[in-house]
Write a protein that holds these residues in place. Sequence first.
Motif, PDB file in Angstrom:
ATOM      1  N   ASN A  97       0.837  -1.201   0.000  1.00  0.00           N
ATOM      2  CA  ASN A  97       0.000   0.000   0.000  1.00  0.00           C
ATOM      3  C   ASN A  97       0.870   1.249   0.000  1.00  0.00           C
ATOM      4  N   GLN A  98       0.243   2.395  -0.078  1.00  0.00           N
ATOM      5  CA  GLN A  98       0.974   3.655  -0.131  1.00  0.00           C
ATOM      6  C   GLN A  98       1.824   3.869   1.118  1.00  0.00           C
ATOM      7  N   ALA A  99       1.312   3.473   2.274  1.00  0.00           N
ATOM      8  CA  ALA A  99       2.055   3.674   3.521  1.00  0.00           C
ATOM      9  C   ALA A  99       3.374   2.914   3.522  1.00  0.00           C
ATOM     10  N   ASP A 100       3.410   1.775   2.819  1.00  0.00           N
ATOM     11  CA  ASP A 100       4.637   0.971   2.750  1.00  0.00           C
ATOM     12  C   ASP A 100       5.745   1.650   1.947  1.00  0.00           C
ATOM     13  N   LEU A 101       5.402   2.734   1.268  1.00  0.00           N
ATOM     14  CA  LEU A 101       6.394   3.445   0.469  1.00  0.00           C
ATOM     15  C   LEU A 101       7.289   4.358   1.314  1.00  0.00           C
ATOM     16  N   LYS A 102       6.984   4.511   2.585  1.00  0.00           N
ATOM     17  CA  LYS A 102       7.799   5.375   3.445  1.00  0.00           C
ATOM     18  C   LYS A 102       9.244   4.888   3.463  1.00  0.00           C
ATOM     19  N   GLY A 103      10.161   5.804   3.172  1.00  0.00           N
ATOM     20  CA  GLY A 103      11.575   5.472   3.122  1.00  0.00           C
ATOM     21  C   GLY A 103      12.032   4.879   1.803  1.00  0.00           C
ATOM     22  N   ASP A 129       4.256  12.406   3.953  1.00  0.00           N
ATOM     23  CA  ASP A 129       4.740  13.683   3.440  1.00  0.00           C
ATOM     24  C   ASP A 129       5.537  13.390   2.168  1.00  0.00           C
ATOM     25  N   PRO A 130       5.031  13.781   0.999  1.00  0.00           N
ATOM     26  CA  PRO A 130       5.727  13.431  -0.254  1.00  0.00           C
ATOM     27  C   PRO A 130       7.083  14.095  -0.406  1.00  0.00           C
ATOM     28  N   ASP A 131       7.386  15.100   0.431  1.00  0.00           N
ATOM     29  CA  ASP A 131       8.691  15.758   0.366  1.00  0.00           C
ATOM     30  C   ASP A 131       9.703  15.152   1.321  1.00  0.00           C
ATOM     31  N   LYS A 132       9.229  14.516   2.389  1.00  0.00           N
ATOM     32  CA  LYS A 132      10.140  14.030   3.421  1.00  0.00           C
ATOM     33  C   LYS A 132      10.166  12.504   3.557  1.00  0.00           C
ATOM     34  N   ASP A 133       9.065  11.863   3.269  1.00  0.00           N
ATOM     35  CA  ASP A 133       8.956  10.435   3.566  1.00  0.00           C
ATOM     36  C   ASP A 133       9.436   9.517   2.450  1.00  0.00           C
ATOM     37  N   VAL A 134       9.610  10.063   1.239  1.00  0.00           N
ATOM     38  CA  VAL A 134      10.084   9.256   0.118  1.00  0.00           C
ATOM     39  C   VAL A 134      11.120  10.039  -0.681  1.00  0.00           C
TER      40      VAL A 134
END
Length: 327
Positions: A97-103, A129-134
């Motif tokens: 899911n989208q949350a798994d994209l963190k990092g 946060d599309p600027d900080k989390d990915v």
Amino acid sequence: MKVVFAVGNPTLAIDTAPYTSVPMAMDYWKGLDVKVLVTKGAIQNLQALLTGQADIANLGMSAMYSLATKHPELQVISLAAGNIWHTAVPEGSAIKNQADLKGKTIGVQTLTSASFLYGRAALAGAGLDPDKDVKWLPVGVGAGAANALKQGHIDAYASYDGPLGTIGSILDVSMRSLPSIMDDQPGTLGLVTTKKYLTENRDIVVEFLRGFNAGQHFAAANPLAAVQIHWKAHPDQKPSNIDEAKAINQALSLVDRRFKVMDQLGSDNLTGYLDQMTVQKSLDFFFKNKIIERPLKASEVTALDIAKDAAEYDIVTVERDAKEWTE
């Protein structure tokens, strides 16, 4: 009457068949001399409209609405009801899911593309946060994007159905789209012209849209026919390194979903038409998720009454054409 139609796909890949080769081959643009102007993408399409090089253009609405704040002469004349924009991963990926994209690192065509903006919106909708989390990495399309995935330079790729299918074909894997708030978002892709052209050529625009709609319905009804029509018109798009059956299967896996999404009916069960309330909700969504920089009113940037007129095309004949078509 000559109509120059700007298409933001430099190779006229197979996913353009419903609105390039099919309506031409099936004579759905009766009475019109439609010339396709190939560009690199949405911004170039809009520039072609503004400089008079093109009369009508197809593009993602992120670019259209952003530029409309500076160029109010631009008008949306047709909007797709379905969404084609996704962030996807190879089927075997642990990302669900989208949350798994963190990092993780997400690939996009460019950092100015609609895919980048829509990918950011999908993340924001999942609380990231599309600027900080990915990390975002421009990797182009096709082989470049596929290689980036294969080499592990990116974990996912944000784009639309066509390029996502191409990557899967190159890597010989299925690409799995991650659920997102974009999935049910209408009005992200459409057709645009200028107020001047529309005022002076309304009847021509209606006929163009009817042929456009007919081509899309034909392709959704018979994807195989659309693929073969496109290969005949553009033989360079047909794979030459594999046998016919495999080439067809690969092509259908690329376009079947895209063709059906683009043929979805909009408001009042009409093709290419969304009512003002639906468009305004879409615009508000765009602003909230920073796809556009300032609020817009639907009445300022759309002329979708013309889409209502164009929705009345001969669907019975088109369905018969699709059913009876032979190579």
